[in-house]
Design a protein around this motif. Structure first.
Motif, mmCIF file in Angstrom:
data_model
loop_
_atom_site.group_PDB
_atom_site.id
_atom_site.type_symbol
_atom_site.label_atom_id
_atom_site.label_comp_id
_atom_site.label_asym_id
_atom_site.label_seq_id
_atom_site.Cartn_x
_atom_site.Cartn_y
_atom_site.Cartn_z
ATOM 1 N N GLU A 235 2.329 15.161 -59.307
ATOM 2 C CA GLU A 235 1.895 14.063 -58.448
ATOM 3 C C GLU A 235 2.424 12.724 -58.970
ATOM 4 O O GLU A 235 2.926 11.892 -58.197
ATOM 5 C CB GLU A 235 0.373 14.035 -58.368
ATOM 6 N N ALA A 236 2.330 12.536 -60.283
ATOM 7 C CA ALA A 236 2.810 11.284 -60.879
ATOM 8 C C ALA A 236 4.329 11.176 -60.792
ATOM 9 O O ALA A 236 4.870 10.105 -60.473
ATOM 10 C CB ALA A 236 2.357 11.200 -62.334
ATOM 11 N N LEU A 237 5.032 12.257 -61.047
ATOM 12 C CA LEU A 237 6.495 12.239 -61.016
ATOM 13 C C LEU A 237 7.021 11.976 -59.610
ATOM 14 O O LEU A 237 8.001 11.244 -59.425
ATOM 15 C CB LEU A 237 7.044 13.563 -61.551
ATOM 16 N N GLN A 238 6.371 12.565 -58.619
ATOM 17 C CA GLN A 238 6.792 12.337 -57.244
ATOM 18 C C GLN A 238 6.577 10.884 -56.839
ATOM 19 O O GLN A 238 7.398 10.301 -56.128
ATOM 20 C CB GLN A 238 6.049 13.300 -56.320
ATOM 21 N N LYS A 239 5.492 10.285 -57.313
ATOM 22 C CA LYS A 239 5.257 8.865 -57.035
ATOM 23 C C LYS A 239 6.320 7.991 -57.693
ATOM 24 O O LYS A 239 6.630 6.900 -57.209
ATOM 25 C CB LYS A 239 3.857 8.459 -57.510
ATOM 26 N N TRP A 261 8.742 21.932 -71.545
ATOM 27 C CA TRP A 261 7.451 21.716 -72.188
ATOM 28 C C TRP A 261 6.496 22.855 -71.846
ATOM 29 O O TRP A 261 6.589 23.459 -70.766
ATOM 30 C CB TRP A 261 6.813 20.410 -71.709
ATOM 31 N N LEU A 262 5.556 23.117 -72.742
ATOM 32 C CA LEU A 262 4.392 23.945 -72.431
ATOM 33 C C LEU A 262 3.210 22.999 -72.294
ATOM 34 O O LEU A 262 2.942 22.193 -73.199
ATOM 35 C CB LEU A 262 4.143 24.989 -73.520
ATOM 36 N N LEU A 263 2.508 23.096 -71.177
ATOM 37 C CA LEU A 263 1.427 22.169 -70.852
ATOM 38 C C LEU A 263 0.075 22.859 -70.941
ATOM 39 O O LEU A 263 -0.082 23.993 -70.483
ATOM 40 C CB LEU A 263 1.602 21.627 -69.429
ATOM 41 N N SER A 264 -0.898 22.167 -71.503
ATOM 42 C CA SER A 264 -2.274 22.665 -71.483
ATOM 43 C C SER A 264 -3.227 21.484 -71.533
ATOM 44 O O SER A 264 -2.845 20.369 -71.909
ATOM 45 C CB SER A 264 -2.544 23.621 -72.654
ATOM 46 N N ALA A 269 1.270 17.933 -73.542
ATOM 47 C CA ALA A 269 2.659 18.319 -73.294
ATOM 48 C C ALA A 269 3.365 18.573 -74.622
ATOM 49 O O ALA A 269 3.624 17.635 -75.386
ATOM 50 C CB ALA A 269 3.380 17.225 -72.510
ATOM 51 N N ALA A 270 3.672 19.832 -74.879
ATOM 52 C CA ALA A 270 4.353 20.197 -76.116
ATOM 53 C C ALA A 270 5.817 20.475 -75.808
ATOM 54 O O ALA A 270 6.139 21.459 -75.130
ATOM 55 C CB ALA A 270 3.707 21.424 -76.747
ATOM 56 N N PRO A 271 6.738 19.622 -76.259
ATOM 57 C CA PRO A 271 8.152 19.868 -75.987
ATOM 58 C C PRO A 271 8.665 21.100 -76.743
ATOM 59 O O PRO A 271 8.316 21.304 -77.906
ATOM 60 C CB PRO A 271 8.832 18.585 -76.474
ATOM 61 N N ILE A 272 9.460 21.897 -76.070
ATOM 62 C CA ILE A 272 10.062 23.076 -76.686
ATOM 63 C C ILE A 272 11.331 22.634 -77.413
ATOM 64 O O ILE A 272 12.290 22.176 -76.781
ATOM 65 C CB ILE A 272 10.381 24.150 -75.639
ATOM 66 N N THR A 273 11.346 22.765 -78.729
ATOM 67 C CA THR A 273 12.529 22.386 -79.514
ATOM 68 C C THR A 273 13.543 23.522 -79.558
ATOM 69 O O THR A 273 14.752 23.285 -79.607
ATOM 70 C CB THR A 273 12.148 22.000 -80.944
ATOM 71 N N HIS A 274 13.035 24.770 -79.587
ATOM 72 C CA HIS A 274 13.898 25.943 -79.608
ATOM 73 C C HIS A 274 13.286 27.025 -78.729
ATOM 74 O O HIS A 274 12.076 27.282 -78.817
ATOM 75 C CB HIS A 274 14.066 26.494 -81.026
ATOM 76 N N LEU A 275 14.098 27.651 -77.905
ATOM 77 C CA LEU A 275 13.703 28.832 -77.139
ATOM 78 C C LEU A 275 14.432 30.003 -77.756
ATOM 79 O O LEU A 275 15.662 30.123 -77.622
ATOM 80 C CB LEU A 275 14.067 28.670 -75.670
ATOM 81 N N HIS A 289 5.074 9.683 -72.327
ATOM 82 C CA HIS A 289 4.697 9.296 -70.961
ATOM 83 C C HIS A 289 3.850 10.393 -70.324
ATOM 84 O O HIS A 289 2.826 10.099 -69.682
ATOM 85 C CB HIS A 289 5.967 9.043 -70.147
ATOM 86 N N PHE A 290 4.253 11.630 -70.510
ATOM 87 C CA PHE A 290 3.466 12.754 -69.990
ATOM 88 C C PHE A 290 2.065 12.751 -70.600
ATOM 89 O O PHE A 290 1.069 12.967 -69.916
ATOM 90 C CB PHE A 290 4.160 14.089 -70.300
ATOM 91 N N GLU A 291 1.988 12.521 -71.906
ATOM 92 C CA GLU A 291 0.694 12.515 -72.582
ATOM 93 C C GLU A 291 -0.217 11.434 -72.033
ATOM 94 O O GLU A 291 -1.420 11.645 -71.835
ATOM 95 C CB GLU A 291 0.896 12.329 -74.081
ATOM 96 N N ALA A 292 0.359 10.255 -71.765
ATOM 97 C CA ALA A 292 -0.436 9.172 -71.203
ATOM 98 C C ALA A 292 -0.981 9.538 -69.835
ATOM 99 O O ALA A 292 -2.136 9.234 -69.495
ATOM 100 C CB ALA A 292 0.409 7.899 -71.112
ATOM 101 N N ILE A 293 -0.174 10.215 -69.022
ATOM 102 C CA ILE A 293 -0.623 10.651 -67.695
ATOM 103 C C ILE A 293 -1.740 11.668 -67.839
ATOM 104 O O ILE A 293 -2.788 11.584 -67.173
ATOM 105 C CB ILE A 293 0.562 11.239 -66.900
ATOM 106 N N LEU A 294 -1.550 12.648 -68.712
ATOM 107 C CA LEU A 294 -2.489 13.763 -68.827
ATOM 108 C C LEU A 294 -3.822 13.369 -69.465
ATOM 109 O O LEU A 294 -4.808 14.086 -69.327
ATOM 110 C CB LEU A 294 -1.845 14.904 -69.635
ATOM 111 N N THR A 295 -3.849 12.256 -70.182
ATOM 112 C CA THR A 295 -5.097 11.786 -70.779
ATOM 113 C C THR A 295 -5.749 10.686 -69.951
ATOM 114 O O THR A 295 -6.791 10.161 -70.331
ATOM 115 C CB THR A 295 -4.871 11.271 -72.206
#
Length: 298
Positions: A235-239, A261-264, A269-275, A289-295
């Motif tokens: 929703e935030a990204l689309q805005k 990222w894996l989100l919970s 928002a936990a960025p994936i450094t290695h897959l 920025h994601f963390e600020a939105i999610l909190t």
């Protein structure tokens, strides 16, 4: 930063008798219970069968995030399991009470558990466990993720609904085993992969992938949980003018992405450094920025 173990309040349990509605006798629909006293019957079907569902809600600086979407997802899971519809208003009030019992806690984890109840009684059991969150700062800085075969195709949700894909059940032994397997491979978390080659979700998280100016997540129709965090971010990204949508993705799609990222609700928002052994780009500013939105601090 979460509180240290030396100043961590004891968990508070808020019980919602039956949880399908307010008691007919007019008594209070819930109460704060003594966390040191026994509360759950050993004949409850969640104990004997793991027959129940749950939601985990994060509260930051006393404000719970996504309560409505979490309780709507609880009701969705209840429907998938054939459980009576939970009273979302009562549970929301109980969530507020659990937060009030933990004043001045910067990060709080609130788990809402809803079960089929005592065997033969036909009355659901519901309780809430609120406790100070673990310190997820290292996790939010970046994690290595191992891909693991889930053993099911993306068509299982529609073809075999009794497998309960897409329901947030309390039968989490497989999910926890997956996390242990990932750690045995030198990773911090796992990403499930369907037998038809598409990535799904983490054992306790939702996948978000960036490709250019487009943000993607696995379709709910593939048998993943409808992520509350990814819904909030979309929703935030689309805005902000970005494209954000569901799409089936391969492991290669994630490995060659511009970030994942894996989100919970509590780890954010936990960025994936290695897959597996492939290094992914990490954008610390975007993650913040994601963390600020999610909190709710954006």
């Amino acid at each position: 930063m979460t509180s240290s173990s030396t100043d961590t309040p004891a968990p508070v349990l808020v019980l919602v008798p039956g949880a399908a509605g307010a008691p007919a006798d007019g008594s209070a629909p819930f109460h704060v219970a003594d966390a040191t006293a026994p509360q759950l019957s050993i004949t409850d079907l969640v104990v004997t069968r793991g027959d129940g569902i749950f939601e985990t809600i994060g509260a930051f600086d006393g404000t719970p995030i996504n309560v409505g979407p979490h309780l709507a997802r609880l009701a969705r899971s209840a429907s998938l399991l054939g459980l009576p519809a939970p009273d979302q208003e009562v549970i929301a009030a109980a969530v507020d009470a659990s937060i009030e019992a933990h004043a001045d806690v910067p990060e709080l984890t609130i788990r809402v558990m809803y079960t089929r109840g005592i065997e033969g009684a036909g009355t659901p059991t519901c309780w809430i466990d609120a406790h100070v969150s673990d310190d997820w700062v290292p996790y939010r800085a970046g994690i290595r993720v191992a891909t693991l075969d889930r053993g099911l195709a993306t068509t299982a949700f529609e073809e075999s609904p009794w497998l309960l894909q897409g329901a947030k059940t309390l039968s989490y032994a497989v999910n926890m085993a997956a996390v242990r397997e990932a750690k045995s491979r030198g990773a911090q978390d796992a990403l499930f992969v369907a037998t038809d080659g598409y990535v799904l979700e983490g054992p306790t998280s939702t996948l978000l992938v960036r490709r250019g100016d487009t943000y993607l997540t696995t379709p709910v129709s593939a048998g993943v949980l409808p992520g509350t965090c990814v819904g909030m971010l979309f929703e935030a990204l689309q805005k902000e003018g970005h494209e954000a949508r569901e799409q089936l993705m391969s492991v290669e799609d994630v490995a060659t992405s511009d970030g994942a990222w894996l989100l919970s609700s509590t780890r954010l928002a936990a960025p994936i450094t290695h897959l597996d052994d492939v290094e992914l780009p990490v954008d610390a500013e975007l993650t913040a920025h994601f963390e600020a939105i999610l909190t709710g601090r954006a």
